[in-house]
Design a protein around this motif. Structure first.
Motif, mmCIF file in Angstrom:
data_model
loop_
_atom_site.group_PDB
_atom_site.id
_atom_site.type_symbol
_atom_site.label_atom_id
_atom_site.label_comp_id
_atom_site.label_asym_id
_atom_site.label_seq_id
_atom_site.Cartn_x
_atom_site.Cartn_y
_atom_site.Cartn_z
ATOM 1 N N ALA A 191 39.849 38.957 59.219
ATOM 2 C CA ALA A 191 38.966 39.811 60.009
ATOM 3 C C ALA A 191 38.813 41.183 59.354
ATOM 4 C CB ALA A 191 39.500 39.949 61.432
ATOM 5 N N GLN A 192 39.899 41.715 58.826
ATOM 6 C CA GLN A 192 39.832 43.023 58.168
ATOM 7 C C GLN A 192 39.057 42.938 56.859
ATOM 8 O OE1 GLN A 192 43.932 43.667 57.745
ATOM 9 N NE2 GLN A 192 44.256 43.988 59.911
ATOM 10 N N GLN A 193 39.306 41.895 56.092
ATOM 11 C CA GLN A 193 38.587 41.722 54.829
ATOM 12 C C GLN A 193 37.090 41.598 55.087
ATOM 13 O OE1 GLN A 193 40.606 38.287 53.327
ATOM 14 N NE2 GLN A 193 42.154 39.484 52.260
ATOM 15 N N GLU A 194 36.727 40.870 56.130
ATOM 16 C CA GLU A 194 35.315 40.712 56.489
ATOM 17 C C GLU A 194 34.689 42.072 56.789
ATOM 18 O OE1 GLU A 194 33.288 37.613 57.731
ATOM 19 O OE2 GLU A 194 34.390 36.972 55.967
ATOM 20 N N LEU A 195 35.391 42.876 57.548
ATOM 21 C CA LEU A 195 34.885 44.196 57.912
ATOM 22 C C LEU A 195 34.672 45.057 56.665
ATOM 23 C CD1 LEU A 195 34.285 46.250 60.243
ATOM 24 C CD2 LEU A 195 36.661 46.952 60.002
ATOM 25 N N LEU A 196 35.663 45.108 55.794
ATOM 26 C CA LEU A 196 35.545 45.923 54.589
ATOM 27 C C LEU A 196 34.449 45.407 53.657
ATOM 28 C CD1 LEU A 196 38.134 47.151 55.740
ATOM 29 C CD2 LEU A 196 39.032 47.213 53.431
ATOM 30 N N ARG A 197 34.329 44.094 53.531
ATOM 31 C CA ARG A 197 33.262 43.524 52.692
ATOM 32 C C ARG A 197 31.884 43.873 53.243
ATOM 33 N NH1 ARG A 197 36.244 37.946 52.232
ATOM 34 N NH2 ARG A 197 37.584 38.392 50.465
ATOM 35 N N ALA A 198 31.741 43.817 54.561
ATOM 36 C CA ALA A 198 30.449 44.134 55.176
ATOM 37 C C ALA A 198 30.085 45.600 54.949
ATOM 38 C CB ALA A 198 30.476 43.808 56.666
ATOM 39 N N VAL A 199 31.055 46.493 55.065
ATOM 40 C CA VAL A 199 30.798 47.914 54.809
ATOM 41 C C VAL A 199 30.399 48.106 53.348
ATOM 42 C CG1 VAL A 199 31.879 50.189 54.658
ATOM 43 C CG2 VAL A 199 32.274 48.761 56.670
ATOM 44 N N HIS A 200 31.137 47.488 52.447
ATOM 45 C CA HIS A 200 30.832 47.594 51.014
ATOM 46 C C HIS A 200 29.434 47.047 50.717
ATOM 47 C CE1 HIS A 200 31.035 46.506 46.714
ATOM 48 N NE2 HIS A 200 31.681 47.647 46.640
ATOM 49 N N HIS A 201 29.107 45.911 51.300
ATOM 50 C CA HIS A 201 27.789 45.299 51.079
ATOM 51 C C HIS A 201 26.674 46.203 51.606
ATOM 52 C CE1 HIS A 201 24.798 42.202 50.489
ATOM 53 N NE2 HIS A 201 24.383 42.416 51.720
ATOM 54 N N ARG A 202 26.891 46.801 52.758
ATOM 55 C CA ARG A 202 25.875 47.682 53.339
ATOM 56 C C ARG A 202 25.620 48.881 52.422
ATOM 57 N NH1 ARG A 202 25.134 50.373 59.283
ATOM 58 N NH2 ARG A 202 24.452 48.319 59.942
ATOM 59 N N LEU A 203 26.679 49.414 51.833
ATOM 60 C CA LEU A 203 26.521 50.549 50.922
ATOM 61 C C LEU A 203 25.797 50.149 49.639
ATOM 62 C CD1 LEU A 203 29.903 52.434 51.213
ATOM 63 C CD2 LEU A 203 27.655 53.231 51.909
ATOM 64 N N ALA A 204 26.029 48.923 49.194
ATOM 65 C CA ALA A 204 25.413 48.455 47.951
ATOM 66 C C ALA A 204 23.935 48.108 48.132
ATOM 67 C CB ALA A 204 26.169 47.237 47.426
ATOM 68 N N ALA A 205 23.534 47.862 49.369
ATOM 69 C CA ALA A 205 22.141 47.445 49.629
ATOM 70 C C ALA A 205 21.163 48.589 49.472
ATOM 71 C CB ALA A 205 22.036 46.864 51.034
ATOM 72 N N LEU A 256 28.654 40.417 58.795
ATOM 73 C CA LEU A 256 29.939 39.942 58.296
ATOM 74 C C LEU A 256 29.711 38.755 57.366
ATOM 75 C CD1 LEU A 256 32.070 40.125 61.558
ATOM 76 C CD2 LEU A 256 31.996 41.771 59.673
ATOM 77 N N PRO A 257 30.424 38.691 56.250
ATOM 78 C CA PRO A 257 30.200 37.605 55.284
ATOM 79 C C PRO A 257 30.263 36.207 55.886
ATOM 80 C CG PRO A 257 31.573 39.295 54.302
ATOM 81 C CD PRO A 257 31.394 39.664 55.761
ATOM 82 N N THR A 258 31.182 35.960 56.801
ATOM 83 C CA THR A 258 31.271 34.633 57.417
ATOM 84 C C THR A 258 30.015 34.316 58.210
ATOM 85 O OG1 THR A 258 33.658 34.792 57.565
ATOM 86 C CG2 THR A 258 32.615 33.172 58.976
ATOM 87 N N ALA A 259 29.501 35.289 58.937
ATOM 88 C CA ALA A 259 28.276 35.078 59.720
ATOM 89 C C ALA A 259 27.097 34.797 58.800
ATOM 90 C CB ALA A 259 27.995 36.300 60.591
#
Length: 181
Positions: A167-181, A45-48
């Motif tokens: 919390a929802q934005q964090e979840l979506l950002r983490a999914v997007h980041h994982r796909l981009a990696a 998660l981006p905050t973490a």
């Protein structure tokens, strides 16, 4: 859920006082996105990441359960449905749940004991482009069980809370980041 197998957000909480909904289109089929959400860990998660929190063994869904959410539906590839009852606005009673709390979505939907708020979180993977892509929807709905609680929680919602859009934005950002990696 949209497939009709398990209870959906509309069944669990057809009306609400507060609502937050975020969407993201991903170039992956719903089953792959569903799996990714289930595997996502708090450390992603981006905050973490910003705060150097590294707990790779804790899945995001397990973290929700630790916070008092109950998993009502986990339906591949449609999504997840969680619910929580508590006093989210009260720093000292944030995790207090009614003693009668159950893992039953019908009971959750009927619960109306004064002094509490109910939060429902739906994470849904909808097919687009013939199933080649996914519309990922993260939606939280919250309803207070009485007018006084609604006033109390309203101040909390305006300032920010666990069940708010972040919390929802964090979840979506983490999914997007994982796909981009």
């Amino acid at each position: 859920m949209t497939s009709g197998h398990g209870p959906g957000l509309e069944d669990l909480m057809p009306s609400w006082h507060w609502r937050s909904r975020h969407t993201l289109i991903l170039e992956r089929p719903p089953d792959a996105v569903f799996t990714m959400i289930g595997e996502l860990v708090v450390a992603e998660l981006p905050t973490a990441v910003r705060h150097g929190q590294r707990r790779p063994q804790v899945r995001v869904l397990d973290n929700y359960l630790r916070q008092g959410f109950r998993l009502f539906t986990e339906e591949r590839p449609v999504g997840y449905l969680l619910g929580r009852i508590g006093r989210f606005w009260n720093r000292y009673e944030r995790h207090v749940a009614p003693e009668t709390a159950r893992n039953d979505p019908a009971w959750f939907a009927r619960f109306a004991e004064p002094g509490f708020a109910k939060a429902a979180l739906g994470i849904t993977c909808l097919p687009v482009d013939g199933g080649a892509a996914t519309l990922l929807v993260a939606e939280t709905r919250i309803v207070a069980t009485d007018a006084h609680t609604r006033e109390e929680f309203n101040r909390h919602w305006l300032v920010g809370s666990l069940a708010n859009p972040h919390a929802q934005q964090e979840l979506l950002r983490a999914v997007h980041h994982r796909l981009a990696a």
